[in-house]
Design an enzyme around this catalytic site. Structure first.
Site, mmCIF file in Angstrom:
data_model
loop_
_atom_site.group_PDB
_atom_site.id
_atom_site.type_symbol
_atom_site.label_atom_id
_atom_site.label_comp_id
_atom_site.label_asym_id
_atom_site.label_seq_id
_atom_site.Cartn_x
_atom_site.Cartn_y
_atom_site.Cartn_z
ATOM 1 N N LYS A 32 0.470 4.712 6.681
ATOM 2 C CA LYS A 32 -0.108 5.538 5.609
ATOM 3 C C LYS A 32 0.496 6.929 5.678
ATOM 4 O O LYS A 32 1.246 7.264 6.576
ATOM 5 C CB LYS A 32 -1.637 5.632 5.739
ATOM 6 C CG LYS A 32 -2.352 4.305 5.781
ATOM 7 C CD LYS A 32 -2.232 3.503 4.508
ATOM 8 C CE LYS A 32 -2.926 2.154 4.701
ATOM 9 N NZ LYS A 32 -2.563 1.199 3.707
ATOM 10 N N SER A 52 0.793 -1.234 0.000
ATOM 11 C CA SER A 52 0.000 0.000 0.000
ATOM 12 C C SER A 52 0.824 1.282 0.000
ATOM 13 O O SER A 52 0.306 2.336 -0.336
ATOM 14 C CB SER A 52 -0.972 0.022 1.177
ATOM 15 O OG SER A 52 -0.283 0.213 2.385
#
Length: 184
Positions: free
Chosen positions: A80, A39
């Site tokens: 993230k 990700s």
């Protein structure tokens, strides 16, 4: 004999203090984390070992583009990038990030965007109102996070906004594998 006993005691005391310091530092200051999944490509790769600075948000607030670790579930932490901050309205249009109506450059993914065939999108269009919660502006105590690999990331687009209290800390230093050591 007493001198030998004292020497052993000093060694045991030194090892005990070192172990206690290591535990305190691990619990409250720095912690290792391993990137799990794609990700955050191209910035971070699956299996990268990083250090999380747990004090970063004890004395300061998250900033745009910080790479953060947060508690996504009770048993799982995610890595993230902070995209939106409290008081902001965020939207993506034609692979451009807009914060409060102003275009914001994202240099860490510009190469991937430029490599796409004409007509393809790296980040599908969305606005804050379309995310879980339907906010018009990011409320105090929350941030919007996205993975750098926008097509393969479970982030605020699915999870909703992340509470700042759920942030474990900021990470920017990779220490393994040796070929990827450095600040990101």
């Amino acid at each position: 004999m007493a001198r030998k006993k004292q020497e052993w005691f000093d060694w045991i005391k030194a090892i005990g203090i070192a172990a206690l310091l290591a535990i305190v530092i691990r619990m409250f200051v720095f912690a290792p984390i391993v990137v799990d999944g794609p990700s955050m490509l191209p910035t971070l790769e699956n299996g990268d070992h990083m250090i999380v600075n747990k004090l970063s948000y004890t004395f300061g607030d998250p900033e745009r583009f910080d790479v953060v670790v947060f508690h996504a579930t009770e048993n799982k932490d995610y890595i993230k990038r902070v995209i939106g901050l409290p008081g902001e309205h965020v939207e993506y249009v034609e692979d451009t990030l807009y914060v409060n109506g102003q275009a914001v450059n994202e240099p860490y993914i510009s190469e991937q965007i430029n490599a796409l065939p004409k007509g393809n999108k790296y980040t599908f269009d969305f606005n804050l109102e379309e995310l879980p919660g339907g906010y018009e502006e990011i409320p105090d105590g929350h941030v919007l996070v996205l993975g750098d690999n926008r097509g393969n990331s479970t982030d605020s687009r699915m999870l909703g906004l992340i509470e700042v209290e759920e942030l474990v800390g900021e990470t920017s230093f990779t220490y393994w594998p040796l070929g990827r050591i450095g600040i990101h």
